[in-house]
Design a protein around this motif. Structure first.
Motif, PDB file in Angstrom:
ATOM      1  N   GLU A   1       1.650  34.960  38.200  1.00 10.36           N
ATOM      2  CA  GLU A   1       1.331  35.352  39.045  1.00 10.36           C
ATOM      3  C   GLU A   1      -0.110  35.113  39.969  1.00 10.36           C
ATOM      4  O   GLU A   1      -1.180  35.369  39.199  1.00 10.36           O
ATOM      5  N   GLY A   2       0.363  35.732  41.009  1.00  8.66           N
ATOM      6  CA  GLY A   2      -1.421  36.042  41.439  1.00  8.66           C
ATOM      7  C   GLY A   2      -0.323  36.673  42.867  1.00  8.66           C
ATOM      8  O   GLY A   2      -1.288  36.504  44.126  1.00  8.66           O
ATOM      9  N   LYS A   3       0.115  38.309  42.355  1.00 16.06           N
ATOM     10  CA  LYS A   3      -0.229  39.112  43.376  1.00 16.06           C
ATOM     11  C   LYS A   3      -2.161  39.312  43.663  1.00 16.06           C
ATOM     12  O   LYS A   3      -3.011  39.458  43.258  1.00 16.06           O
ATOM     13  N   PHE A   4      -2.468  40.318  44.817  1.00 18.43           N
ATOM     14  CA  PHE A   4      -3.183  40.821  45.791  1.00 18.43           C
ATOM     15  C   PHE A   4      -3.885  41.482  44.319  1.00 18.43           C
ATOM     16  O   PHE A   4      -3.464  42.593  43.913  1.00 18.43           O
ATOM     17  N   HIS A   5      -5.224  41.406  43.957  1.00 18.09           N
ATOM     18  CA  HIS A   5      -6.568  41.727  42.894  1.00 18.09           C
ATOM     19  C   HIS A   5      -5.585  42.281  41.409  1.00 18.09           C
ATOM     20  O   HIS A   5      -5.749  43.403  41.145  1.00 18.09           O
ATOM     21  N   GLN A   6      -4.522  40.926  41.163  1.00 16.68           N
ATOM     22  CA  GLN A   6      -3.779  41.538  40.224  1.00 16.68           C
ATOM     23  C   GLN A   6      -4.692  42.097  38.914  1.00 16.68           C
ATOM     24  O   GLN A   6      -3.897  43.291  38.230  1.00 16.68           O
ATOM     25  N   VAL A   7      -5.356  41.506  38.926  1.00 22.73           N
ATOM     26  CA  VAL A   7      -6.278  41.680  37.238  1.00 22.73           C
ATOM     27  C   VAL A   7      -6.603  42.892  37.961  1.00 22.73           C
ATOM     28  O   VAL A   7      -6.247  43.831  36.726  1.00 22.73           O
ATOM     29  N   LYS A   8      -7.527  42.988  37.745  1.00 23.44           N
ATOM     30  CA  LYS A   8      -8.631  44.459  38.723  1.00 23.44           C
ATOM     31  C   LYS A   8      -6.750  45.688  38.520  1.00 23.44           C
ATOM     32  O   LYS A   8      -7.404  46.528  37.995  1.00 23.44           O
ATOM     33  N   ARG A   9      -5.667  45.595  39.180  1.00 19.64           N
ATOM     34  CA  ARG A   9      -5.166  46.419  38.682  1.00 19.64           C
ATOM     35  C   ARG A   9      -3.711  46.573  38.031  1.00 19.64           C
ATOM     36  O   ARG A   9      -3.972  47.379  37.518  1.00 19.64           O
ATOM     37  N   MET A  10      -4.027  45.307  37.117  1.00 18.17           N
ATOM     38  CA  MET A  10      -3.304  45.614  36.330  1.00 18.17           C
ATOM     39  C   MET A  10      -4.390  46.453  34.758  1.00 18.17           C
ATOM     40  O   MET A  10      -3.803  47.560  34.106  1.00 18.17           O
ATOM     41  N   PHE A  11      -5.809  46.564  35.134  1.00 17.65           N
ATOM     42  CA  PHE A  11      -6.204  47.290  34.480  1.00 17.65           C
ATOM     43  C   PHE A  11      -6.474  48.817  34.872  1.00 17.65           C
ATOM     44  O   PHE A  11      -6.707  49.760  33.909  1.00 17.65           O
ATOM     45  N   GLU A  12      -6.182  48.810  36.009  1.00  9.89           N
ATOM     46  CA  GLU A  12      -6.388  49.641  36.244  1.00  9.89           C
ATOM     47  C   GLU A  12      -4.729  51.216  36.469  1.00  9.89           C
ATOM     48  O   GLU A  12      -4.573  52.085  36.190  1.00  9.89           O
ATOM     49  N   THR A  13      -4.196  50.431  35.805  1.00  6.71           N
ATOM     50  CA  THR A  13      -2.635  51.041  35.272  1.00  6.71           C
ATOM     51  C   THR A  13      -2.978  51.604  33.964  1.00  6.71           C
ATOM     52  O   THR A  13      -2.352  52.275  33.438  1.00  6.71           O
ATOM     53  N   VAL A  14      -3.947  50.906  32.277  1.00  4.31           N
ATOM     54  CA  VAL A  14      -4.263  51.321  31.924  1.00  4.31           C
ATOM     55  C   VAL A  14      -5.640  52.069  31.715  1.00  4.31           C
ATOM     56  O   VAL A  14      -6.624  52.837  31.065  1.00  4.31           O
ATOM     57  N   GLY A  15      -6.176  52.471  32.854  1.00  2.00           N
ATOM     58  CA  GLY A  15      -7.127  53.719  33.368  1.00  2.00           C
ATOM     59  C   GLY A  15      -8.719  52.515  33.101  1.00  2.00           C
ATOM     60  O   GLY A  15      -9.723  53.300  32.707  1.00  2.00           O
ATOM     61  N   LYS A  16      -8.832  51.826  33.144  1.00  3.53           N
ATOM     62  CA  LYS A  16      -9.742  50.603  32.747  1.00  3.53           C
ATOM     63  C   LYS A  16     -10.249  50.021  34.098  1.00  3.53           C
ATOM     64  O   LYS A  16      -9.543  49.694  34.962  1.00  3.53           O
ATOM     65  N   ARG A  17     -11.503  49.906  33.875  1.00  6.78           N
ATOM     66  CA  ARG A  17     -12.501  48.982  35.405  1.00  6.78           C
ATOM     67  C   ARG A  17     -12.218  47.672  35.139  1.00  6.78           C
ATOM     68  O   ARG A  17     -13.598  47.485  34.009  1.00  6.78           O
ATOM     69  N   VAL A  18     -12.197  46.601  36.026  1.00  5.85           N
ATOM     70  CA  VAL A  18     -13.285  45.444  35.731  1.00  5.85           C
ATOM     71  C   VAL A  18     -14.140  45.859  36.760  1.00  5.85           C
ATOM     72  O   VAL A  18     -14.402  45.721  37.882  1.00  5.85           O
ATOM     73  N   THR A  19     -15.102  45.052  35.334  1.00  2.77           N
ATOM     74  CA  THR A  19     -16.716  44.647  35.835  1.00  2.77           C
ATOM     75  C   THR A  19     -17.471  43.333  36.458  1.00  2.77           C
ATOM     76  O   THR A  19     -18.098  43.211  37.242  1.00  2.77           O
ATOM     77  N   TYR A  20     -16.384  42.231  36.118  1.00  4.05           N
ATOM     78  CA  TYR A  20     -16.726  41.256  36.343  1.00  4.05           C
ATOM     79  C   TYR A  20     -15.577  40.027  35.949  1.00  4.05           C
ATOM     80  O   TYR A  20     -14.508  40.217  34.940  1.00  4.05           O
ATOM     81  N   LEU A  21     -15.075  39.160  37.406  1.00  9.74           N
ATOM     82  CA  LEU A  21     -14.125  38.252  36.914  1.00  9.74           C
ATOM     83  C   LEU A  21     -14.632  37.388  37.161  1.00  9.74           C
ATOM     84  O   LEU A  21     -14.804  36.582  38.275  1.00  9.74           O
ATOM     85  N   LYS A  22     -13.796  36.651  36.161  1.00  3.84           N
ATOM     86  CA  LYS A  22     -13.499  35.002  35.940  1.00  3.84           C
ATOM     87  C   LYS A  22     -12.889  34.416  35.785  1.00  3.84           C
ATOM     88  O   LYS A  22     -12.479  33.935  34.822  1.00  3.84           O
TER      89      LYS A  22
END
Ligand code: URA
Length: 237
Positions: free
Chosen positions: A183-204
């Motif tokens: 899928e391509g929900k808004f900020h999806q990868v970053k928000r998925m990691f938020e659900t496990v308490g972690k932060r994306v610092t670099y995304l490609k």
């Protein structure tokens, strides 16, 4: 088609500028100089050239870009530079738009086209076109996280994601992963990691369907898709 229309459509300038080109003897049709803007030509049957370079008539353009950070995936923005600003004027002339969005700070594969049907097919949630991302994460990513992603996680707005495939490349205080989502929900990868308490610092983004980012493209560079790439994208859905 009228010669001046053909050349204007192909990005050689306004009708007025095209007239200047014709005056300068820059244009040949089947090897002969032509000055008549109203001449009717068939660009598929006849060799129309400008300064010796053949004009290949196309309606649709398809570019892959290695999107740099700091640039917006939109056609216009009042404040920031957009991915369209990175295209040569000759390519901008075709009015391509980005297929889906990457965040301002996200890098990697971005497809730009003016083919609305292909874009629609790639973006349609029904088609489940997989997108693969590489990310660096602040925090120790575990198999437990991978398990959660495999079942789908609930984002902050209550949306439950489709299963995501998380591959852990490095599990440490600063982890590295590859995540495939459909899928391509808004900020999806970053928000998925938020659900496990972690932060994306670099995304490609590495790929979209069958289309893989060309390693030879530096940040901000782009190129046309090859016919094989285009065909395999069209067969993706
Ligand atoms: N997921 C994000 O969080 N950001 C992007 O740019 C793409 C996917």
């Amino acid at each position: 088609m009228r010669l001046d229309k053909l050349l204007a459509n192909m990005g050689y300038g306004s009708r007025k500028e095209v007239k200047q080109l014709l005056k300068q003897k820059a244009v040949t049709v089947d090897g002969a100089y032509v000055k008549d803007a109203a001449l009717h030509v068939d660009p598929e049957q006849q060799n129309v050239s400008v300064f010796g370079e053949r004009v290949v008539y196309t309606e649709f353009v398809y570019f892959m870009m290695n999107k740099p950070p700091g640039v917006i995936s939109a056609t216009e923005d009042l404040r920031d530079e957009t991915v369209i600003d990175l295209l040569e004027p000759l390519h901008q002339h075709f009015q391509p738009f980005p297929v889906g969005r990457l965040d301002k700070d996200t890098e990697g594969l971005l497809l730009l086209t003016n083919d609305g049907i292909l874009a629609h097919n790639l973006l349609s949630p029904k088609k489940h076109v997989p997108k693969v991302y590489y990310a660096q994460i602040d925090g120790v990513v575990t198999e437990e996280d991978a398990e959660k992603f495999a079942h789908g996680v609930e984002l902050d707005d209550g949306y439950i994601t489709k299963p995501g495939k998380l591959v852990i490349l490095k599990s440490a205080q600063q982890s590295e992963i590859e995540l495939t989502i459909q899928e391509g929900k808004f900020h999806q990868v970053k928000r998925m990691f938020e659900t496990v308490g972690k932060r994306v610092t670099y995304l490609k983004r590495l790929s979209m369907g069958n289309l893989k980012l060309d390693d030879n493209l530096a940040l901000g560079e782009y190129r046309e898709l090859t016919s094989e790439e285009l065909e395999s994208l069209q067969n993706n859905h």
